[in-house]
Scaffold this motif. Structure first.
Motif, PDB file in Angstrom:
ATOM      1  N   ASP A  76      -7.561  68.208  13.938  1.00 51.79           N
ATOM      2  CA  ASP A  76      -8.449  69.234  13.408  1.00 51.79           C
ATOM      3  C   ASP A  76      -9.604  68.671  12.598  1.00 51.79           C
ATOM      4  OD1 ASP A  76      -6.518  68.318  11.615  1.00 51.79           O
ATOM      5  OD2 ASP A  76      -6.798  70.077  10.322  1.00 51.79           O
ATOM      6  N   ILE A  77      -9.641  67.337  12.381  1.00 47.82           N
ATOM      7  CA  ILE A  77     -10.722  66.747  11.592  1.00 47.82           C
ATOM      8  C   ILE A  77     -11.253  65.506  12.315  1.00 47.82           C
ATOM      9  CG2 ILE A  77      -9.862  67.551   9.358  1.00 47.82           C
ATOM     10  CD1 ILE A  77      -8.739  64.743   8.915  1.00 47.82           C
ATOM     11  N   THR A  78     -12.453  65.097  11.923  1.00 48.55           N
ATOM     12  CA  THR A  78     -13.059  63.894  12.472  1.00 48.55           C
ATOM     13  C   THR A  78     -12.578  62.692  11.677  1.00 48.55           C
ATOM     14  OG1 THR A  78     -15.028  65.095  13.171  1.00 48.55           O
ATOM     15  CG2 THR A  78     -15.241  62.720  12.910  1.00 48.55           C
ATOM     16  N   VAL A  79     -12.047  61.687  12.376  1.00 48.96           N
ATOM     17  CA  VAL A  79     -11.499  60.522  11.687  1.00 48.96           C
ATOM     18  C   VAL A  79     -11.999  59.245  12.329  1.00 48.96           C
ATOM     19  CG1 VAL A  79      -9.389  61.703  10.942  1.00 48.96           C
ATOM     20  CG2 VAL A  79      -9.425  60.464  13.129  1.00 48.96           C
ATOM     21  N   VAL A  80     -11.907  58.196  11.520  1.00 51.40           N
ATOM     22  CA  VAL A  80     -12.080  56.829  11.988  1.00 51.40           C
ATOM     23  C   VAL A  80     -10.711  56.175  11.946  1.00 51.40           C
ATOM     24  CG1 VAL A  80     -13.124  54.591  11.520  1.00 51.40           C
ATOM     25  CG2 VAL A  80     -14.442  56.686  11.143  1.00 51.40           C
ATOM     26  N   ALA A  81     -10.254  55.655  13.100  1.00 50.24           N
ATOM     27  CA  ALA A  81      -8.933  55.039  13.173  1.00 50.24           C
ATOM     28  C   ALA A  81      -9.074  53.525  13.205  1.00 50.24           C
ATOM     29  CB  ALA A  81      -8.176  55.527  14.404  1.00 50.24           C
ATOM     30  N   GLU A  82      -8.109  52.847  12.596  1.00 50.83           N
ATOM     31  CA  GLU A  82      -8.118  51.390  12.566  1.00 50.83           C
ATOM     32  C   GLU A  82      -6.731  50.881  12.908  1.00 50.83           C
ATOM     33  OE1 GLU A  82      -9.714  48.141   9.420  1.00 50.83           O
ATOM     34  OE2 GLU A  82      -7.883  49.178   8.803  1.00 50.83           O
ATOM     35  N   VAL A  83      -6.688  49.762  13.644  1.00 53.04           N
ATOM     36  CA  VAL A  83      -5.443  49.051  13.872  1.00 53.04           C
ATOM     37  C   VAL A  83      -5.641  47.601  13.434  1.00 53.04           C
ATOM     38  CG1 VAL A  83      -6.045  48.503  16.279  1.00 53.04           C
ATOM     39  CG2 VAL A  83      -3.664  48.412  15.540  1.00 53.04           C
ATOM     40  N   SER A 112       0.190  37.514   8.200  1.00 55.84           N
ATOM     41  CA  SER A 112      -1.227  37.145   8.238  1.00 55.84           C
ATOM     42  C   SER A 112      -1.938  37.926   9.334  1.00 55.84           C
ATOM     43  CB  SER A 112      -1.384  35.643   8.492  1.00 55.84           C
ATOM     44  OG  SER A 112      -0.733  35.271   9.693  1.00 55.84           O
ATOM     45  N   GLU A 113      -3.148  38.339   9.035  1.00 57.51           N
ATOM     46  CA  GLU A 113      -3.911  39.134   9.995  1.00 57.51           C
ATOM     47  C   GLU A 113      -4.349  38.280  11.173  1.00 57.51           C
ATOM     48  OE1 GLU A 113      -8.272  41.232  10.255  1.00 57.51           O
ATOM     49  OE2 GLU A 113      -7.116  41.577   8.410  1.00 57.51           O
ATOM     50  N   ILE A 114      -4.240  38.855  12.382  1.00 60.63           N
ATOM     51  CA  ILE A 114      -4.662  38.173  13.607  1.00 60.63           C
ATOM     52  C   ILE A 114      -5.885  38.845  14.211  1.00 60.63           C
ATOM     53  CG2 ILE A 114      -3.964  37.469  15.922  1.00 60.63           C
ATOM     54  CD1 ILE A 114      -1.059  37.534  14.926  1.00 60.63           C
ATOM     55  N   SER A 115      -5.849  40.173  14.310  1.00 57.83           N
ATOM     56  CA  SER A 115      -6.939  40.900  14.954  1.00 57.83           C
ATOM     57  C   SER A 115      -6.970  42.321  14.432  1.00 57.83           C
ATOM     58  CB  SER A 115      -6.752  40.890  16.473  1.00 57.83           C
ATOM     59  OG  SER A 115      -7.782  41.609  17.126  1.00 57.83           O
ATOM     60  N   ARG A 116      -8.147  42.958  14.572  1.00 57.11           N
ATOM     61  CA  ARG A 116      -8.279  44.366  14.199  1.00 57.11           C
ATOM     62  C   ARG A 116      -9.347  45.014  15.051  1.00 57.11           C
ATOM     63  NH1 ARG A 116      -9.923  45.347   8.274  1.00 57.11           N
ATOM     64  NH2 ARG A 116      -8.721  43.491   7.773  1.00 57.11           N
ATOM     65  N   ASP A 117      -9.283  46.337  15.124  1.00 59.23           N
ATOM     66  CA  ASP A 117     -10.299  47.103  15.837  1.00 59.23           C
ATOM     67  C   ASP A 117     -10.322  48.510  15.274  1.00 59.23           C
ATOM     68  OD1 ASP A 117     -12.330  47.310  17.793  1.00 59.23           O
ATOM     69  OD2 ASP A 117     -10.963  48.343  19.169  1.00 59.23           O
ATOM     70  N   CYS A 118     -11.467  49.189  15.429  1.00 63.23           N
ATOM     71  CA  CYS A 118     -11.625  50.563  14.969  1.00 63.23           C
ATOM     72  C   CYS A 118     -12.067  51.449  16.123  1.00 63.23           C
ATOM     73  CB  CYS A 118     -12.678  50.648  13.855  1.00 63.23           C
ATOM     74  SG  CYS A 118     -12.138  50.008  12.262  1.00 63.23           S
ATOM     75  N   ALA A 119     -11.630  52.699  16.065  1.00 63.16           N
ATOM     76  CA  ALA A 119     -12.066  53.710  17.019  1.00 63.16           C
ATOM     77  C   ALA A 119     -12.825  54.779  16.254  1.00 63.16           C
ATOM     78  CB  ALA A 119     -10.864  54.310  17.745  1.00 63.16           C
ATOM     79  N   TRP A 120     -14.077  55.019  16.651  1.00 65.24           N
ATOM     80  CA  TRP A 120     -14.986  55.874  15.898  1.00 65.24           C
ATOM     81  C   TRP A 120     -15.289  57.160  16.658  1.00 65.24           C
ATOM     82  CZ3 TRP A 120     -17.167  54.434  11.108  1.00 65.24           C
ATOM     83  CH2 TRP A 120     -16.800  53.147  10.680  1.00 65.24           C
TER      84      TRP A 120
END
Length: 840
Positions: A724-731, A740-748
């Motif tokens: 029901d709302i506009t979001v920015v998602a991140e993994v 430890s972080e390896i990779s990330r991406d966002c969906a806009w």
């Protein structure tokens, strides 16, 4: 040959304009005032530019002001002294003459050339004088000659440039392309030497026979060819990467063939898969106890196979590469010559460009057919850095002729290129042409209903070139063209996505599909695709007159050559920008907007193509080569790196998508689809998902475990209960053991122009290696720029709670400027960026 036998003839040259059909005697009578200093390798344009006789062709619209240079006849002169102690053989070696050239020595015609890519060796012992000698090279205008030939044989169909180019064996991009100027160069573009010898090594062919078991013995088979006096014996020695002898063979010269066995080989691997072990093969010719000639070349011990096999659950066959028995997803770029004036491309510049490709996690460069067979410095860098090379033969975007004289010239060119490059570890594939099958299809000259005879160059791509490769380099795959799609019915097309390779230009060209639809234009191997963007603002400010530094100025449009007929690249750019972003009114804003679109398009493309690598037996997409890595002049183009060597944001997008382990995220209705793409060993991951509204409030959070299998791309889905709302998602994918972080991406949420991303406040802080950045709300496409500095990560997305550490290298020579989508931008506080060099 030994070093003492080679006398470079690179210094002391002069250049003058000559009458169109002058004899050697007439050239010798040119007044001394007509001559300018010149160097070899060189070009007439380069000599005139250094002498101040022409303006910089790359500045403003000066391209028009220098067209006369290509219409003239230019003569090069060298006066050199020779001692009387002649060797049994004295040759002049011309490695590359561009293109139609008459060569005189002491008033005698030595040769006339018509192919830029064919080296020439002329015996001159009886023509040299003890004392002063004069060498004259008279270069005739290539386009003038080409139009005479075209008038005799007929005009042929093409894309890009003048139709007469199809009859000229000259770098085709010199006639103008949809990313390059028309600069009809001429001159000795490669070195000239005097070679003195009794015996010389003409060629060494080495082939490898690998044991079936991994890391088993490798037998190197050798065949040596020489010229001059016959040696008594031939010795071969193989040195390991540290220079230690590991194998040797000594045979009678009458034998001509030998073999070496390496019992514990260190294999050569593409980058990221292992070491780039290079052995040195030393071949010596002996006359009794004396060594009379030596040849050294570096080789890599490796196997390579082009795999075309069924794809599980799908039509057609795969198209991917296997190296040392391991399947490799290819992520790379197309390569064009790095300058129009070829003499300006130094070994250091070649090295820098290949290093930039490697830093962008690329493992292949395709040497495109409209350029040149590149300098050894390019292939050295690829050998050393683990970059595979897809090597086109030099036929691009046209229906080439195939009359007897043309075929003879092509055969000499191909044989020279194959002999020079076949020992290279990096060389993965020979390819017959670029888009010639596609252009034949476009006019009905090729395909199931096409009449015979309208596509004569098929005899070159399907008979002549494969025969040359089979005879001289039989262990390397040959592919008739790019794109090329031979299907099971025997019908060859250029666009079948289920077989062969394909150029996916439905985005940008053709239907101008949205870039978000790259998944719809995939194929077994996508060897071209791309999205345009402006070069860096700093380069534009050095290229455009001050009065022209605004969007859509006449000079800005001039520096975008894209289009068929009248260039329309600026219009296509405007469509993609307006479909996705709000309008930018300043030049700086437009540069950012076009680079933003290019970066997002490349993120989508590489993620969607690599996602289809799947598992063994189901390699639905075997690779992706973006058009293009580099530029030859300051231009708005598809390049990831502009002609000043500055990377665009798209380079960072590709670097992340091609990381050894990368994740991709998409919003799909009420769920998140994520893809984990792993090029290494199996890893256990923790996948952390968050979703934020545009004000920065966290609306969703979840963590799950995931096993990333080796050399596999796999999808997963999780529900997103915030429809029901506009979001920015991140993994964020982290190592399950170390966190430890390896990779990330966002969906806009898209299109971006409908959203407000101006609500965040950014904070910058100093870290040990560079900068720390955080934001109070989602920030899209943060771009940092400063002369003298390199940012290890750039064009980044931020969500609340993230503190991004960005390593910085170099010496700051100007303020660090930042911008982001919908943000006004600004300068990073100078106190955070000292003038001293950053250290990693």
């Amino acid at each position: 040959m030994t070093d003492r036998q080679i006398v470079p003839l690179n210094e002391g040259w002069q250049l003058a304009e000559a009458p169109a059909r002058a004899s050697a005697a007439e050239l010798a009578r040119l007044p001394e005032s007509a001559w300018l200093n010149a160097t070899v390798p060189g070009s007439a344009h380069g000599a005139l530019l250094r002498a101040g006789r022409i303006p910089d062709p790359f500045y403003g619209m000066n391209e028009q002001a220098v067209q006369w240079v290509g219409d003239k006849t230019w003569v090069w002169r060298l006066r050199f002294r020779v001692d009387a102690d002649f060797e049994p053989h004295e040759d002049l070696v011309f490695q590359g003459l561009d293109t139609y050239c008459d060569v005189w020595l002491n008033g005698e015609l030595l040769l006339s050339t018509d192919n830029m890519f064919v080296p020439h060796r002329v015996a001159v012992r009886d023509r040299l004088r003890a004392g002063l000698n004069e060498l004259l090279l008279c270069f005739h205008p290539a386009l003038v000659r080409a139009r005479v030939i075209e008038a005799a044989h007929g005009k042929r169909h093409l894309w890009n440039g003048d139709s007469a180019r199809l009859y000229v064996r000259k770098a085709q991009y010199h006639f103008g392309w949809d990313w390059g100027p028309v600069l009809m160069t001429s001159g000795p573009w490669l070195p000239i030497q005097r070679q003195r010898y009794g015996t010389r090594i003409d060629d060494v062919q080495c082939r490898q026979l690998h044991a079936t078991e991994a890391g088993g013995p490798v037998r190197v088979q050798l065949r040596t060819r020489w010229a001059g006096d016959a040696p008594s014996r031939v010795s071969h020695e193989l040195l390991d990467p540290e220079g230690r002898p590991v194998a040797a063979a000594d045979v009678s010269a009458s034998c001509g063939e030998a073999s070496l066995t390496v019992t514990e080989p260190r294999l050569w691997w593409p980058r990221g898969m292992g070491e780039q072990a290079l052995y040195t093969l030393v071949t010596r010719l002996h006359a009794g106890d004396q060594v009379v000639a030596v040849d050294r070349r570096r080789i890599g011990l490796r196997t390579l196979r082009l795999v075309q096999q069924p794809v599980a659950g799908e039509a057609g066959t795969s198209f991917f590469f296997e190296v040392n028995g391991r399947e490799v997803f290819i992520g790379g770029a197309n390569w064009i010559p790095d300058d129009n004036l070829l003499e300006r491309i130094t070994p250091a510049r070649y090295r820098q460009r290949v290093e930039q490709a490697v830093a962008g996690n690329m493992n292949m460069l395709r040497v495109w057919a409209g350029g040149i067979y590149e300098d050894d410095a390019f292939y050295d860098a690829c050998d050393e850095l683990g970059v595979l090379v897809w090597q086109d033969f030099l036929f691009a975007c046209g229906l080439y002729p195939a009359h007897a004289e043309f075929q003879a010239s092509v055969r000499a060119e191909a044989e020279a290129a194959v002999r020079r490059l076949r020992h290279r570890a990096c060389l993965a594939l020979w390819c017959g042409n670029n888009e010639d099958y596609a252009i034949a299809e476009s006019i009905g000259a090729h395909g199931p209903q096409a009449p015979s005879g309208r596509f004569p160059a098929r005899v070159i791509y399907e008979e002549l070139l494969p025969a040359v490769c089979a005879a001289l380099d039989p262990d390397r795959p040959y592919w008739p063209g790019s794109p090329y799609s031979p299907n099971a019915t025997g019908i060859t097309l250029s666009s079948d996505p289920t077989v062969g390779d394909r150029h996916s230009w439905e985005i940008w060209h053709q239907a101008m599909l949205p870039y978000q639809r790259y998944a719809d234009v995939q194929s077994r191997f996508v060897s071209e695709f791309g999205m345009q963007a402006h070069p860096s603002l700093a380069l534009l400010e050095r290229t455009l007159p001050e009065a022209e530094r605004y969007p859509e100025s006449r000079t800005m449009v001039w520096h975008n050559k894209a289009g068929s007929g009248a260039p329309d690249g600026h219009r296509r750019l405007a469509v993609y920008v307006s479909d996705n972003l709000r309008a930018a009114t300043s030049l700086a804003g437009q540069v950012y907007a076009t680079q933003f679109i290019q970066a997002e398009a490349m993120r989508v493309a590489y993620q969607d193509f690599r996602r289809r690598w799947q598992r063994p037996g189901a390699r639905a997409v075997g690779g992706a080569l973006v058009w293009q890595l580099n530029d030859c002049w300051p231009v708005t183009s598809w390049a990831l790196i502009d002609s000043a060597g500055v990377v665009k944001p798209a380079w960072h997008a590709i670097r992340r998508a091609m990381a050894p382990l990368a994740v991709a995220l998409r919003q799909e209705k009420n769920s998140l689809r994520f893809t984990v793409m792993n090029a290494g060993a199996t890893r256990e991951l923790a996948m952390r998902f968050k979703a934020f509204d545009l004000q920065g409030n966290c609306r969703f959070e979840q963590t799950l475990g995931w096993t990333a299998d080796s050399d596999v791309s796999a999808d997963g889905w999780i529900a997103l209960p915030v429809s029901d709302i506009t979001v920015v998602a991140e993994v964020i994918a982290t190592d399950a053991r170390t966190n430890s972080e390896i990779s990330r991406d966002c969906a806009w949420p898209e299109p971006f122009k409908y959203q407000d991303f101006s609500l965040a406040s950014l904070s910058f802080h100093r870290s040990d290696e560079g900068l720390k950045v955080s934001a109070t709300a989602p920030v899209k496409g943060l771009w940092l720029l400063s002369e003298g500095l390199e940012f290890e990560d750039n064009f980044i997305d931020l969500v609340p709670g993230d503190v991004r550490h960005i390593a910085v290298r170099g010496v700051c020579r100007a303020p660090v400027v930042w911008t982001a989508l919908d943000q006004l931008g600004g300068k990073v506080p100078e106190a955070l960026i000292p003038g001293a060099p950053f250290s990693p």
